[in-house]
Design a protein around this motif. Sequence first.
Motif, PDB file in Angstrom:
ATOM      1  N   MET A 184       0.827  -1.209   0.000  1.00  0.00           N
ATOM      2  CA  MET A 184       0.000   0.000   0.000  1.00  0.00           C
ATOM      3  C   MET A 184       0.862   1.261   0.000  1.00  0.00           C
ATOM      4  O   MET A 184       0.596   2.215  -0.726  1.00  0.00           O
ATOM      5  CB  MET A 184      -0.931   0.012   1.214  1.00  0.00           C
ATOM      6  CG  MET A 184      -2.128  -0.892   1.060  1.00  0.00           C
ATOM      7  SD  MET A 184      -3.395  -0.615   2.310  1.00  0.00           S
ATOM      8  CE  MET A 184      -2.512  -0.885   3.823  1.00  0.00           C
ATOM      9  N   THR A 185       1.922   1.256   0.799  1.00  0.00           N
ATOM     10  CA  THR A 185       2.810   2.421   0.867  1.00  0.00           C
ATOM     11  C   THR A 185       3.527   2.631  -0.459  1.00  0.00           C
ATOM     12  O   THR A 185       3.593   3.748  -0.980  1.00  0.00           O
ATOM     13  CB  THR A 185       3.830   2.234   1.997  1.00  0.00           C
ATOM     14  OG1 THR A 185       3.133   2.013   3.222  1.00  0.00           O
ATOM     15  CG2 THR A 185       4.728   3.442   2.132  1.00  0.00           C
ATOM     16  N   ALA A 186       4.069   1.561  -1.036  1.00  0.00           N
ATOM     17  CA  ALA A 186       4.779   1.677  -2.309  1.00  0.00           C
ATOM     18  C   ALA A 186       3.838   2.125  -3.426  1.00  0.00           C
ATOM     19  O   ALA A 186       4.206   2.963  -4.258  1.00  0.00           O
ATOM     20  CB  ALA A 186       5.431   0.333  -2.658  1.00  0.00           C
ATOM     21  N   SER A 187       2.634   1.594  -3.452  1.00  0.00           N
ATOM     22  CA  SER A 187       1.701   1.988  -4.508  1.00  0.00           C
ATOM     23  C   SER A 187       1.256   3.439  -4.345  1.00  0.00           C
ATOM     24  O   SER A 187       1.084   4.152  -5.337  1.00  0.00           O
ATOM     25  CB  SER A 187       0.493   1.054  -4.541  1.00  0.00           C
ATOM     26  OG  SER A 187      -0.245   1.151  -3.336  1.00  0.00           O
ATOM     27  N   MET A 188       1.104   3.913  -3.115  1.00  0.00           N
ATOM     28  CA  MET A 188       0.729   5.319  -2.901  1.00  0.00           C
ATOM     29  C   MET A 188       1.863   6.256  -3.325  1.00  0.00           C
ATOM     30  O   MET A 188       1.629   7.288  -3.946  1.00  0.00           O
ATOM     31  CB  MET A 188       0.362   5.549  -1.431  1.00  0.00           C
ATOM     32  CG  MET A 188      -0.219   6.922  -1.172  1.00  0.00           C
ATOM     33  SD  MET A 188      -1.662   7.331  -2.174  1.00  0.00           S
ATOM     34  CE  MET A 188      -2.870   6.237  -1.484  1.00  0.00           C
ATOM     35  N   PHE A 195       1.921   6.249  -7.090  1.00  0.00           N
ATOM     36  CA  PHE A 195       0.777   6.998  -7.605  1.00  0.00           C
ATOM     37  C   PHE A 195       1.065   8.497  -7.590  1.00  0.00           C
ATOM     38  O   PHE A 195       0.888   9.188  -8.594  1.00  0.00           O
ATOM     39  CB  PHE A 195      -0.464   6.682  -6.761  1.00  0.00           C
ATOM     40  CG  PHE A 195      -1.634   7.558  -7.063  1.00  0.00           C
ATOM     41  CD1 PHE A 195      -2.383   7.369  -8.209  1.00  0.00           C
ATOM     42  CD2 PHE A 195      -1.978   8.593  -6.203  1.00  0.00           C
ATOM     43  CE1 PHE A 195      -3.468   8.181  -8.494  1.00  0.00           C
ATOM     44  CE2 PHE A 195      -3.057   9.400  -6.473  1.00  0.00           C
ATOM     45  CZ  PHE A 195      -3.804   9.204  -7.620  1.00  0.00           C
ATOM     46  N   TRP A 196       1.520   9.018  -6.446  1.00  0.00           N
ATOM     47  CA  TRP A 196       1.783  10.454  -6.360  1.00  0.00           C
ATOM     48  C   TRP A 196       2.983  10.862  -7.211  1.00  0.00           C
ATOM     49  O   TRP A 196       3.012  11.970  -7.757  1.00  0.00           O
ATOM     50  CB  TRP A 196       1.963  10.874  -4.908  1.00  0.00           C
ATOM     51  CG  TRP A 196       0.647  10.951  -4.209  1.00  0.00           C
ATOM     52  CD1 TRP A 196       0.196  10.135  -3.218  1.00  0.00           C
ATOM     53  CD2 TRP A 196      -0.417  11.864  -4.494  1.00  0.00           C
ATOM     54  NE1 TRP A 196      -1.083  10.484  -2.865  1.00  0.00           N
ATOM     55  CE2 TRP A 196      -1.483  11.552  -3.634  1.00  0.00           C
ATOM     56  CE3 TRP A 196      -0.577  12.899  -5.384  1.00  0.00           C
ATOM     57  CZ2 TRP A 196      -2.680  12.245  -3.640  1.00  0.00           C
ATOM     58  CZ3 TRP A 196      -1.779  13.601  -5.394  1.00  0.00           C
ATOM     59  CH2 TRP A 196      -2.813  13.284  -4.533  1.00  0.00           C
ATOM     60  N   ALA A 197       3.973  10.003  -7.355  1.00  0.00           N
ATOM     61  CA  ALA A 197       5.111  10.315  -8.222  1.00  0.00           C
ATOM     62  C   ALA A 197       4.650  10.435  -9.675  1.00  0.00           C
ATOM     63  O   ALA A 197       5.096  11.333 -10.406  1.00  0.00           O
ATOM     64  CB  ALA A 197       6.194   9.248  -8.086  1.00  0.00           C
ATOM     65  N   LEU A 198       3.756   9.558 -10.107  1.00  0.00           N
ATOM     66  CA  LEU A 198       3.237   9.634 -11.473  1.00  0.00           C
ATOM     67  C   LEU A 198       2.391  10.894 -11.678  1.00  0.00           C
ATOM     68  O   LEU A 198       2.490  11.554 -12.722  1.00  0.00           O
ATOM     69  CB  LEU A 198       2.419   8.390 -11.796  1.00  0.00           C
ATOM     70  CG  LEU A 198       3.210   7.098 -11.975  1.00  0.00           C
ATOM     71  CD1 LEU A 198       2.256   5.922 -12.136  1.00  0.00           C
ATOM     72  CD2 LEU A 198       4.127   7.204 -13.175  1.00  0.00           C
ATOM     73  N   ILE A 199       1.576  11.249 -10.703  1.00  0.00           N
ATOM     74  CA  ILE A 199       0.749  12.457 -10.809  1.00  0.00           C
ATOM     75  C   ILE A 199       1.631  13.703 -10.895  1.00  0.00           C
ATOM     76  O   ILE A 199       1.417  14.578 -11.747  1.00  0.00           O
ATOM     77  CB  ILE A 199      -0.216  12.561  -9.597  1.00  0.00           C
ATOM     78  CG1 ILE A 199      -1.232  11.422  -9.622  1.00  0.00           C
ATOM     79  CG2 ILE A 199      -0.919  13.912  -9.567  1.00  0.00           C
ATOM     80  CD1 ILE A 199      -2.177  11.449 -10.802  1.00  0.00           C
TER      81      ILE A 199
END
Length: 88
Positions: free
Chosen positions: A17-21, A24-28
């Motif tokens: 969950m931490t890695a995916s969050m 996600f924010w790095a891509l945004i």
Amino acid sequence: MMFWYDHDVSGWGWFAMTASMILFWALIITAAVLVFRALNRPHEHTSAPVAPTPEQILAQRLARGEIDEDEYGRRLSALRKGPDPGTA
């Protein structure tokens, strides 16, 4: 009642969950930066440079002192008159 206590998230679940969050924010943020740069970039290749007309070149030569006013007048009248039909 015991059903609710038996379904907690393991250590790997928290890591995922931490890695995916973070991803996600790095891509945004990356997408926002790229869009911002693309919109603020000067458009260099929108049109081809326009070549000066013969009259503009003649005026530039007069301004630089390469030709005098008499020669400028003669050449300008020759340009505006066009080619002589008998010489071709």
